[in-house]
Motif scaffolding. Structure first.
Motif, PDB file in Angstrom:
ATOM      1  N   LEU A   1       0.293  15.296 119.814  1.00 40.25           N
ATOM      2  CA  LEU A   1       1.478  16.098 120.113  1.00 40.25           C
ATOM      3  C   LEU A   1       2.393  15.302 121.038  1.00 40.25           C
ATOM      4  CD1 LEU A   1       2.900  18.930 119.972  1.00 40.25           C
ATOM      5  CD2 LEU A   1       1.664  19.501 122.064  1.00 40.25           C
ATOM      6  N   ASP A   2       3.641  15.146 120.642  1.00 39.07           N
ATOM      7  CA  ASP A   2       4.651  14.460 121.463  1.00 39.07           C
ATOM      8  C   ASP A   2       4.134  13.113 121.986  1.00 39.07           C
ATOM      9  OD1 ASP A   2       6.310  16.693 121.121  1.00 39.07           O
ATOM     10  OD2 ASP A   2       5.500  17.697 122.874  1.00 39.07           O
TER      11      ASP A   2
ATOM     12  N   GLU B   1       1.169  12.192 122.615  1.00 34.43           N
ATOM     13  CA  GLU B   1      -0.099  12.246 123.354  1.00 34.43           C
ATOM     14  C   GLU B   1      -1.205  12.717 122.417  1.00 34.43           C
ATOM     15  OE1 GLU B   1       0.070  14.728 126.891  1.00 34.43           O
ATOM     16  OE2 GLU B   1       2.209  14.320 127.067  1.00 34.43           O
TER      17      GLU B   1
ATOM     18  N   SER C   1      -1.325  27.511 118.870  1.00 36.75           N
ATOM     19  CA  SER C   1      -0.590  26.931 120.001  1.00 36.75           C
ATOM     20  C   SER C   1       0.175  25.681 119.570  1.00 36.75           C
ATOM     21  CB  SER C   1      -1.544  26.586 121.144  1.00 36.75           C
ATOM     22  OG  SER C   1      -2.227  27.738 121.575  1.00 36.75           O
ATOM     23  N   LEU C   2      -0.427  24.892 118.675  1.00 35.82           N
ATOM     24  CA  LEU C   2       0.261  23.689 118.189  1.00 35.82           C
ATOM     25  C   LEU C   2       1.535  24.060 117.430  1.00 35.82           C
ATOM     26  CD1 LEU C   2      -2.635  21.411 116.877  1.00 35.82           C
ATOM     27  CD2 LEU C   2      -1.044  20.858 118.724  1.00 35.82           C
TER      28      LEU C   2
ATOM     29  N   LYS D   1      -1.488  28.064 126.543  1.00 34.89           N
ATOM     30  CA  LYS D   1      -2.830  28.640 126.648  1.00 34.89           C
ATOM     31  C   LYS D   1      -2.835  29.737 127.713  1.00 34.89           C
ATOM     32  CE  LYS D   1      -7.595  27.129 127.177  1.00 34.89           C
ATOM     33  NZ  LYS D   1      -8.010  28.095 128.173  1.00 34.89           N
TER      34      LYS D   1
ATOM     35  N   PHE E   1      -6.001  27.347 119.042  1.00 25.69           N
ATOM     36  CA  PHE E   1      -5.533  25.966 119.236  1.00 25.69           C
ATOM     37  C   PHE E   1      -4.477  25.631 118.170  1.00 25.69           C
ATOM     38  CE2 PHE E   1      -6.110  21.299 118.522  1.00 25.69           C
ATOM     39  CZ  PHE E   1      -5.837  20.843 119.799  1.00 25.69           C
TER      40      PHE E   1
ATOM     41  N   ALA F   1       3.983  24.913 119.965  1.00 20.89           N
ATOM     42  CA  ALA F   1       4.414  23.716 120.700  1.00 20.89           C
ATOM     43  C   ALA F   1       5.454  22.925 119.912  1.00 20.89           C
ATOM     44  CB  ALA F   1       3.207  22.834 121.021  1.00 20.89           C
TER      45      ALA F   1
ATOM     46  N   LEU G   1       9.502  21.431 127.983  1.00 22.32           N
ATOM     47  CA  LEU G   1       8.062  21.195 128.146  1.00 22.32           C
ATOM     48  C   LEU G   1       7.517  20.506 126.896  1.00 22.32           C
ATOM     49  CD1 LEU G   1       6.957  24.648 129.584  1.00 22.32           C
ATOM     50  CD2 LEU G   1       6.667  22.471 130.742  1.00 22.32           C
ATOM     51  N   ARG G   2       6.597  19.576 127.108  1.00 27.09           N
ATOM     52  CA  ARG G   2       6.033  18.851 125.968  1.00 27.09           C
ATOM     53  C   ARG G   2       4.559  18.522 126.188  1.00 27.09           C
ATOM     54  NH1 ARG G   2      10.518  16.970 122.920  1.00 27.09           N
ATOM     55  NH2 ARG G   2      12.394  16.808 124.184  1.00 27.09           N
ATOM     56  N   GLY G   3       3.912  18.127 125.106  1.00 24.36           N
ATOM     57  CA  GLY G   3       2.578  17.528 125.167  1.00 24.36           C
ATOM     58  C   GLY G   3       1.508  18.426 125.775  1.00 24.36           C
ATOM     59  N   THR G   4       0.596  17.775 126.488  1.00 27.47           N
ATOM     60  CA  THR G   4      -0.561  18.485 127.038  1.00 27.47           C
ATOM     61  C   THR G   4      -0.134  19.554 128.047  1.00 27.47           C
ATOM     62  OG1 THR G   4      -1.781  16.419 126.802  1.00 27.47           O
ATOM     63  CG2 THR G   4      -2.833  18.138 128.099  1.00 27.47           C
TER      64      THR G   4
ATOM     65  N   TYR H   1      -7.717  21.776 128.699  1.00 24.71           N
ATOM     66  CA  TYR H   1      -7.023  20.710 127.988  1.00 24.71           C
ATOM     67  C   TYR H   1      -7.031  19.420 128.787  1.00 24.71           C
ATOM     68  CZ  TYR H   1      -4.972  23.778 124.442  1.00 24.71           C
ATOM     69  OH  TYR H   1      -4.780  24.616 123.395  1.00 24.71           O
TER      70      TYR H   1
ATOM     71  N   GLU I   1     -10.545  27.732 117.726  1.00 28.70           N
ATOM     72  CA  GLU I   1      -9.827  26.778 116.877  1.00 28.70           C
ATOM     73  C   GLU I   1      -8.538  27.370 116.321  1.00 28.70           C
ATOM     74  OE1 GLU I   1     -12.109  24.360 114.184  1.00 28.70           O
ATOM     75  OE2 GLU I   1     -13.852  24.527 115.510  1.00 28.70           O
TER      76      GLU I   1
ATOM     77  N   LEU J   1       2.535  21.314 127.997  1.00 27.06           N
ATOM     78  CA  LEU J   1       3.000  22.465 127.228  1.00 27.06           C
ATOM     79  C   LEU J   1       1.819  23.252 126.665  1.00 27.06           C
ATOM     80  CD1 LEU J   1       5.001  24.238 125.708  1.00 27.06           C
ATOM     81  CD2 LEU J   1       5.284  22.408 124.030  1.00 27.06           C
ATOM     82  N   MET J   2       0.820  22.531 126.130  1.00 26.25           N
ATOM     83  CA  MET J   2      -0.347  23.226 125.577  1.00 26.25           C
ATOM     84  C   MET J   2      -1.051  24.051 126.661  1.00 26.25           C
ATOM     85  SD  MET J   2      -0.651  22.833 122.302  1.00 26.25           S
ATOM     86  CE  MET J   2      -2.348  22.910 121.700  1.00 26.25           C
ATOM     87  N   ARG J   3      -1.097  23.519 127.886  1.00 27.63           N
ATOM     88  CA  ARG J   3      -1.719  24.268 128.990  1.00 27.63           C
ATOM     89  C   ARG J   3      -0.914  25.522 129.302  1.00 27.63           C
ATOM     90  NH1 ARG J   3      -2.413  19.018 132.003  1.00 27.63           N
ATOM     91  NH2 ARG J   3      -4.494  18.324 131.385  1.00 27.63           N
TER      92      ARG J   3
END
Lengths: 92, 301
Positions: free
Chosen positions: A18-19, A21, B266-267, B244, B263, B270, B234-237, A32, B260, B239-241
């Motif tokens: 993602l992006d 990463e 969420s993707l 969540k 997850f 994102a 917001l991006r990447g990890t 995460y 799963e 953003l995933m946090r």
């Protein structure tokens, strides 16, 4: 953990890019962890259990960097990964 | 028994649910039923065994609030309710649309997201953030500006839809604390009071609710800061946090074995524009914040 330790990925993980990463989710801990390009490269080299010294040899070759720097950086990253429950470490 | 529409599902209920539109769809059998009846503890083994919530490994959940009542949500969509004799209708429904509703969503593979959702020029924009960040107050400001609402408090998203995440219409309600009601220049009418000791009111009467699903265009993550206001993508990890943290009753989803799916959902979220707005804790600036959200909704991704 030292150069002679063998590290491998734990089973209970899901991941996705993602992006730029690699986003890893430890399913049991529900946490995460993100890897940048180099972290992701190292992660991909751990598909099967690997001795840290061997991992660093190939990294030093591929990145044209000196072994001491690589070993220091790799041990720091792997230490974090171990703490986050992403890898298992077997020391001789 | 009355048949209602909830998130596009046909819901047949013993309990009057005035927040929901009456079912006007096809002749399909009810997908969810709500009936008065006994609410025994779900069968062991329990994967969650808390003071309010018990979740069985078989997927059934019991939610209990001492002064409101008990709800047993079975994995097949049947809900049994045992209300406390002194509990008011709004209190019972507020409880029903919290944990039991979250369980229904997780069971059915859609994501309950802790957010309000407003319609801006035909596009759904979700506003999330920790409790107290101002999700509902902003929704109220947007509603007064004529923007329909799709959800308040819990925004249900179907992330499996092919064209991108779709927001499903949620119960028509707008819960606000007394100070928010008064700061908006409205009257805290006792008839709107949800009940209990908490001074919370349902101001649904000031809003219009969009009746059908809409594609989600953007997510706004509100946070409160003492410093200057700031807006960032917001991006990447990170953003995933954040995403969540926004999943409503996530641990029920985890207990139901949906890690799963959550997850993957969420993707999909994102992939949309996700903006973090740090706002000052100053009510006077809420209109500037509403302007900013309207502007961000229009900004191309």
């Amino acid at each position: 953990m030292d150069a002679q330790s063998v590290v491998g990925r734990v089973d209970k993980l899901i991941s996705a890019g993602l992006d730029g990463e690699l986003v890893l989710l430890n399913v049991e801990r529900g946490k995460y962890f993100g890897l940048d390009t180099i972290g992701r490269d190292i992660w991909e080299r751990l598909e099967s259990p690997t001795r840290i010294a061997d991992l660093c040899d190939t990294l030093a070759r591929d990145y044209d960097a000196d072994m001491a720097t690589i070993l220091g950086d790799v041990l720091a990253l792997l230490g974090q990964m171990e703490m986050e429950g992403l890898i298992s470490v077997q020391s001789p | 028994m009355t048949d209602y529409r909830l998130c596009g599902w046909r819901l047949s209920s013993d309990l009057p649910l005035p927040e929901l539109p009456i079912w006007d769809g096809d002749q399909r059998p009810a997908q969810i039923t709500i009936a008065h009846g006994p609410t025994p503890e779900p069968p062991k083994p329990l994967v969650i065994d808390g003071p309010f919530t018990q979740l069985s490994a078989d997927g059934s959940l019991r939610f209990s609030l001492e002064t409101v009542g008990r709800f047993l949500v079975r994995g097949d969509g049947h809900i049994t309710v045992a209300p406390h004799p002194q509990a008011s209708g709004p209190q019972i429904r507020a409880a029903l649309f919290s944990t039991p509703f979250a369980a229904l969503c997780h069971q059915r593979g859609v994501l309950p997201f802790h957010a309000s959702c407003v319609v801006i020029n035909g596009r759904a924009v979700a506003i999330t953030g920790i409790s107290g960040a101002g999700k509902s107050t902003l929704a109220a400001v947007m509603a007064r500006r004529g923007h329909p609402l799709l959800a308040e408090d819990v925004c249900v998203v179907d992330c499996r839809a092919e064209g991108g995440p779709m927001v499903l219409p949620s119960p028509g309600r707008l819960k606000l604390w007394r100070d928010a009601v008064e700061a908006l220049g409205l009257t805290a009418d006792p008839a709107d009071r949800i009940g209990g000791a908490r001074e919370k009111f349902d101001l649904a009467r000031i809003a219009s609710f969009h009746p059908s699903a809409l594609p989600l265009a953007a997510i706004i993550h509100l946070s409160i800061t003492w410093g200057a206001r700031d807006t960032e993508r917001l991006r990447g990890t990170e953003l995933m946090r954040e995403l969540k943290g926004g999943i409503f009753r996530e641990r029920i989803g985890v207990g139901l074995g949906k890690v799963e799916q959550m997850f993957a959902a969420s993707l999909r979220l994102a992939a949309l524009p996700n903006w973090r707005i740090s706002r000052s804790d100053d009510f006077a600036r809420i209109h500037a914040l509403a302007d900013l959200i309207t502007e961000l909704a229009e900004r191309p991704s």
